[in-house]
Write an enzyme that holds these catalytic residues in place. Structure first.
Site, mmCIF file in Angstrom:
data_model
loop_
_atom_site.group_PDB
_atom_site.id
_atom_site.type_symbol
_atom_site.label_atom_id
_atom_site.label_comp_id
_atom_site.label_asym_id
_atom_site.label_seq_id
_atom_site.Cartn_x
_atom_site.Cartn_y
_atom_site.Cartn_z
ATOM 1 N N TYR A 31 1.458 2.007 27.088
ATOM 2 C CA TYR A 31 0.722 0.815 26.454
ATOM 3 C C TYR A 31 1.948 -0.465 26.015
ATOM 4 O O TYR A 31 1.675 -1.332 25.590
ATOM 5 C CB TYR A 31 -0.313 0.926 25.623
ATOM 6 C CG TYR A 31 -1.220 1.959 26.052
ATOM 7 C CD1 TYR A 31 -2.000 1.716 27.275
ATOM 8 C CD2 TYR A 31 -1.483 3.062 25.456
ATOM 9 C CE1 TYR A 31 -2.765 2.588 27.708
ATOM 10 C CE2 TYR A 31 -2.843 4.323 26.031
ATOM 11 C CZ TYR A 31 -3.258 3.672 27.087
ATOM 12 O OH TYR A 31 -4.163 4.482 27.624
ATOM 13 N N HIS A 89 0.869 -1.378 0.107
ATOM 14 C CA HIS A 89 0.075 -0.081 0.059
ATOM 15 C C HIS A 89 0.781 1.217 0.039
ATOM 16 O O HIS A 89 0.469 2.392 -0.614
ATOM 17 C CB HIS A 89 -1.109 -0.026 1.387
ATOM 18 C CG HIS A 89 -1.783 1.303 1.217
ATOM 19 N ND1 HIS A 89 -2.907 1.541 0.257
ATOM 20 C CD2 HIS A 89 -1.842 2.306 2.172
ATOM 21 C CE1 HIS A 89 -3.521 2.604 0.614
ATOM 22 N NE2 HIS A 89 -2.900 3.114 1.913
#
Length: 266
Positions: free
Chosen positions: A130, A65
């Site tokens: 995180y 992509h």
């Protein structure tokens, strides 16, 4: 980047493979400057790196992509810190992505007052609370992105050459190459000069990833000033191919604001 590879669906049908792509706070957007709210309290961009001037190395991949340069953390990291709009959390640079057009009259994802640019460079960061990009991506305050719009000019962008020179090696979808040699070392300061300056102007808003899964977890920071590249450098990116052909025009069309606020630090 987290997305579903080279899907048969175009952007208008991404909701068929990722529900979030149908949600209301999607990216990119058109920045209408007359509607932007000035807020000096947004502060300056503060990027600190392990290496001088933001030197970083990584793996350049053609994912079918777009070209993606993923940072090799073992060779040094860069962090975005002390930004009020990011709640003063620490965000670590994960990768660098380039969207580009088949022609120089289009290619950027974000637009300004309806104006399109030939390409757009995006630096993706994750909230270090995180632990990883993959963990942070689905979470509301998980990601931040610095976007730089690119103009076509006659003068060569030597910093971008470090990436363009590798396009032959990753022309085919799925191919990758380490970007480690001294000649290929990249610095954020050379690539985006405004990041090394005080009071660099930027726009900011809440949005999403611009490919599936389209998580609405991104605080976008779109630099007011553009960087330059040449038409020959654009031709270098156009060497990239996927199973469906050329990867140029790999940008998502702009989405409505739907009541969101676009702010600026100037």
């Amino acid at each position: 980047m987290l997305f579903f590879g080279h899907t048969a669906y175009g952007p208008e049908a991404w909701g068929n493979v990722a529900n979030a792509c149908r949600q209301s706070n999607q990216s990119p957007i058109d920045i209408v400057t007359k509607n932007v709210e000035a807020d000096a309290s947004l502060g300056e961009l503060d990027i600190t790196c392990d290496n001088d001037k933001g030197l970083f190395n990584g793996i350049l991949l053609n994912d079918g992509h777009e070209p993606v340069l993923t940072v090799d953390k073992t060779r040094g990291i860069c962090n975005l810190t002390a930004i009020p709009s990011l709640n003063n959390k620490v965000f670590q640079l994960h990768d660098l992505i380039i969207h580009f057009g088949c022609e120089s009259d289009r290619g950027s994802e974000h637009t300004v007052d309806g104006k399109k640019f030939p390409a757009e460079l995006q630096l993706m960061f994750f909230n270090t609370e995180y632990g990883s990009y993959e963990n942070a991506a689905p979470l509301q305050d998980g990601l931040a992105a610095i976007s730089v719009l690119i103009k076509a000019r006659k003068s060569n962008n030597e910093a971008l050459d470090s990436i363009v020179d590798q396009m032959d090696d990753v022309a085919v979808e799925g191919s990758s190459i380490p970007v480690y040699t001294p000649a290929d070392n990249l610095t954020l300061a050379d690539l985006i000069p405004d990041l090394a300056k005080e009071h660099a102007p930027y726009y900011t808003y809440r949005g999403s990833l611009t490919t599936p899964p389209c998580y609405q977890s991104v605080r976008w920071i779109v630099m007011k000033n553009q960087i330059m590249f040449t038409k020959n450098q654009l031709l270098g990116f156009k060497k990239l191919t996927s199973r469906k052909g050329s990867e140029c025009d790999n940008f998502r069309p702009t989405n409505p604001l739907n009541g969101r606020k676009v702010e600026a630090n100037f």
